[in-house]
Scaffold this active site. Structure first.
Site, mmCIF file in Angstrom:
data_model
loop_
_atom_site.group_PDB
_atom_site.id
_atom_site.type_symbol
_atom_site.label_atom_id
_atom_site.label_comp_id
_atom_site.label_asym_id
_atom_site.label_seq_id
_atom_site.Cartn_x
_atom_site.Cartn_y
_atom_site.Cartn_z
ATOM 1 N N TYR A 146 35.373 21.758 -36.596
ATOM 2 C CA TYR A 146 35.968 20.636 -35.859
ATOM 3 C C TYR A 146 36.190 19.446 -36.785
ATOM 4 C CZ TYR A 146 36.731 17.297 -32.051
ATOM 5 O OH TYR A 146 37.266 16.356 -31.206
ATOM 6 N N LYS A 150 39.829 17.690 -37.791
ATOM 7 C CA LYS A 150 40.131 16.281 -37.501
ATOM 8 C C LYS A 150 40.355 15.486 -38.786
ATOM 9 C CE LYS A 150 40.104 16.736 -33.083
ATOM 10 N NZ LYS A 150 41.376 16.626 -32.322
#
Length: 241
Positions: A146, A150
């Protein structure tokens, strides 16, 4: 702000629930017409019923080809909010390839392709907003993939901002801390995780979907006309430590 986006056309991905739903509502409240992308669901239908003629549901998977065809067939957009994304928290050494591919596809490849399709036909004064995360600025346990995705969006936004600036198209990120949404509610059912998040936010409270949506509206508005390549953190001080 009142009616600051009157007459603007906005495309919002992941619009049916959580942050996307709040963003669609906030943009519509300021006068924008919204095309909301999400897989077919009762939530997408109910949002269309709530917003009425200000909202056009696009029942597409953001990773597929149909959404790109719909973008090409639609009039040019003034605003793009790349909001769709997901997370599969796992310890780094236990990350499964299926989870890796899912997050890279949904969190990086899909927003890149959608932004590319939309930007090709945008005019001067348009705005692209990528929804990233505080995790696009720091690291965190069990979130290697994740965080990677990002951070990738943050880098993409900066590069896009530089390249598209001569055309008058602004590109920014909104990077919130944890918000209670359908994506995160199962995480907060774990008392240890909830305590970890509380320790990490100096303001000792989560962001609300409405606070995040307000930031999106501001970045899309003329008030932010000289802001590009920026990441607006809404994290209660998490990354200030």
């Amino acid at each position: 702000m009142t009616g600051v986006l009157e007459g603007k056309r906005a495309l919002v991905t992941g619009a049916s629930k959580g942050l996307g739903r709040a963003i669609a509502r906030a943009l519509a409240a300021e006068g924008a017409h919204i095309s909301g992308v999400a897989r077919p669901s009762p939530e997408l239908d109910s949002l269309a019923g709530e917003l009425g003629p200000d909202f056009e549901p696009w029942p597409h998977d953001v990773t597929g080809e149909a959404v790109l065809a719909a973008i090409d067939a639609a009039p040019p957009f003034d605003i793009l909010v790349n909001n769709a994304g997901t997370n599969r928290p796992q310890p780094f050494a236990e990350v499964e390839d299926e989870a890796l591919d899912l997050m890279l596809g949904l969190n990086v490849r899909a927003p890149f392709r959608i932004a590319r399709a939309v930007a090709r036909r945008m005019e001067r004064g348009a705005a692209i907003i990528h929804m990233t995360s505080q995790m696009g600025h720091v690291g965190s346990p069990n979130r290697t993939v994740y965080c990677m995705t990002k951070h990738a969006l943050e880098g993409l936004s900066k590069a896009m901002a530089v390249e598209l600036a001569p055309a008058g198209i602004r590109v920014n990120c909104v990077a919130p801390t944890f918000v209670k949404t359908p994506l995160t509610e199962t995480m907060f059912a774990d008392p240890a995780f909830a305590a970890f998040v509380e320790r990490m936010i100096p303001m000792r409270e989560l962001a609300t979907a409405e606070q995040v949506a307000a930031a999106v509206v501001w970045l899309a508005s003329p008030a932010a006309g000289m802001i590009t390549g920026h990441s607006l953190l809404i994290d209660g001080g998490w990354t200030a430590q």
